[in-house]
Design a protein around this motif. Structure first.
Motif, short mmCIF file in Angstrom:
data_model
loop_
_atom_site.label_atom_id
_atom_site.label_comp_id
_atom_site.label_asym_id
_atom_site.label_seq_id
_atom_site.Cartn_x
_atom_site.Cartn_y
_atom_site.Cartn_z
N LEU A 5 1.00 -0.95 0.29
CA LEU A 5 0.01 0.23 0.02
C LEU A 5 0.98 1.54 0.24
O LEU A 5 1.04 1.94 -0.76
N TYR A 8 2.51 1.50 -3.14
CA TYR A 8 1.60 1.97 -4.76
C TYR A 8 1.01 3.75 -3.93
O TYR A 8 1.73 4.02 -5.21
N LEU A 9 0.98 4.10 -3.62
CA LEU A 9 0.13 5.43 -3.12
C LEU A 9 2.21 6.59 -2.93
O LEU A 9 1.44 6.86 -3.82
N SER A 111 -6.28 3.92 -3.30
CA SER A 111 -5.29 3.09 -3.65
C SER A 111 -6.18 1.44 -2.48
O SER A 111 -5.67 -0.29 -3.02
#
Length: 383
Positions: A5, A8-9, A111
């Motif tokens: 996570l 990804y962000l 996300s």
């Protein structure tokens, strides 16, 4: 999964910053956030959220429903901007950072949707109008769209004297707030014969002085002050029969604020009576103080500790500022809520013309929200 996570962000930084730039370019007044609302709603639908628009005029929600019984976790941001005076007229600007709040919330929403992080229950994204007037939350609540919420997260940039970039507080403890318009009624007369009249302007002036002499309970952080004063007199040689004052009252305690209101009314009524005048009160609806919900606050603290380490976790922030975010938990049965405070090197300050901040915070804030929501869903699953 949490590392996935965060990565990804971080990789999605450019997209989140572009969202912020778009929002920053179209600041809109409370309840007039039409372009902002459409843009955010379209983005949510692109992400697969089921949207409900037009709440209170411009508010909206986006729901990611797994279809499996579980908690309903909300993440809320406010949309409105502020009006400022310039030499060439008044203009709207995002000087409170609501554009940043929306970008962080939208980044967190994307996300969690793309990575399929919600396994049960619902994730509900809330974009609220009119926080600056403290009216928007009431409209969202009255719509009934949020009555199923179990947990609610919010986030807001904090001034530099509270937090710097890299610091996050698990809770901003806003104060309760109320305001009152006091209309004093006197008796008009020629200015040369004050003995024949009752000067409402003098009553108002003395009321400001006497209000400042009230001794409120010092155990509670509070403030009380006059913010507006006027009379209806258009001529300088007439004793005015009407004058008006607006007072702003704040306290960290809802009960203490009620006591402040009672003391203020008693003092102003006595002041008016001593002049032979009258005092009538028009109170605004009270905005409640933040409550301390230990369960959700501990989960947020856990999430942000993983993100920024112990050195980046700040203490809960106590402020005399008010936020209608806290109305949700007061009005929705069983709801626990918490607002994160995030440092962003805000300069020169919130609500100040041409406010700027460190845009790196957009990714950090989205990470903090998404990680906090993940922990809430996870603990609910274990229960």
């Amino acid at each position: 999964m949490k590392q996935v996570l965060q990565k990804y962000l971080k990789n999605n930084k450019q997209n989140i910053e572009n969202i912020w730039r778009t929002l920053h370019s179209m600041p809109e007044k409370a309840f007039e956030e039409h372009r902002t609302s459409k843009y955010l709603g379209d983005k949510l639908e692109e992400m697969g959220f089921l949207t409900v628009r037009g709440i209170g005029g411009t508010g909206l929600t986006g729901t990611y429903d797994t279809g499996i019984k579980g908690p309903v976790v909300g993440i809320r941001a406010d949309m409105d901007a502020l009006e400022h005076s310039f030499p060439d007229g008044n203009k709207m600007q995002h000087t409170c950072g609501h554009d940043a709040n929306c970008a962080m919330v939208l980044g967190a929403a994307e996300s969690m949707s793309v990575l399929n992080l919600v396994k049960r229950g619902k994730l509900k994204i809330i974009f609220q109008p009119a926080e600056e007037t403290l009216d928007g939350a009431r409209e969202m609540i009255n719509s009934g769209e949020l009555s199923d919420l179990d947990y609610l997260l919010g986030i807001h940039l904090r001034p530099e004297y509270e937090l710097v970039y890299g610091q996050i507080s698990p809770s901003v403890m806003h104060s309760a707030k109320s305001s009152v318009r006091v209309l004093f009624g006197g008796k008009e007369s020629h200015a040369s014969r004050m003995d024949l009249g009752v000067n409402a302007a003098e009553v108002a002036s003395m009321s400001v002085v006497r209000a400042g002499m009230i001794h409120f309970d010092p155990r509670f952080c509070h403030s009380a002050k006059a913010t507006k004063i006027s009379s209806d007199n258009k001529a300088g040689n007439v004793v005015p029969s009407r004058a008006e004052i607006e007072f702003d009252l704040r306290s960290e305690s809802n009960e203490h604020l009620e006591n402040m209101e009672e003391k203020l009314m008693q003092t102003l009524e006595q002041t008016a009576e001593s002049f032979g005048a009258t005092a009538n009160f028009d109170w605004s609806e009270r905005t409640p103080a933040a409550r301390n919900y230990k369960e959700i606050q501990d989960l947020v603290r856990q999430a942000i500790t993983e993100l920024v380490g112990n050195e980046g976790v700040a203490s809960p922030i106590k402020t005399t500022g008010a936020e209608d975010f806290h109305l949700y938990a007061e009005r929705i049965e069983g709801l626990q809520s918490v607002m994160l405070g995030i440092g962003a090197d805000v300069n020169p300050g919130l609500h100040m013309v041409n406010m700027e901040f460190n845009q790196e915070v957009l990714v950090l804030g989205a990470q903090a929200l998404a990680l906090s929501a993940m922990d809430i869903f996870d603990i609910s699953r274990k229960e």
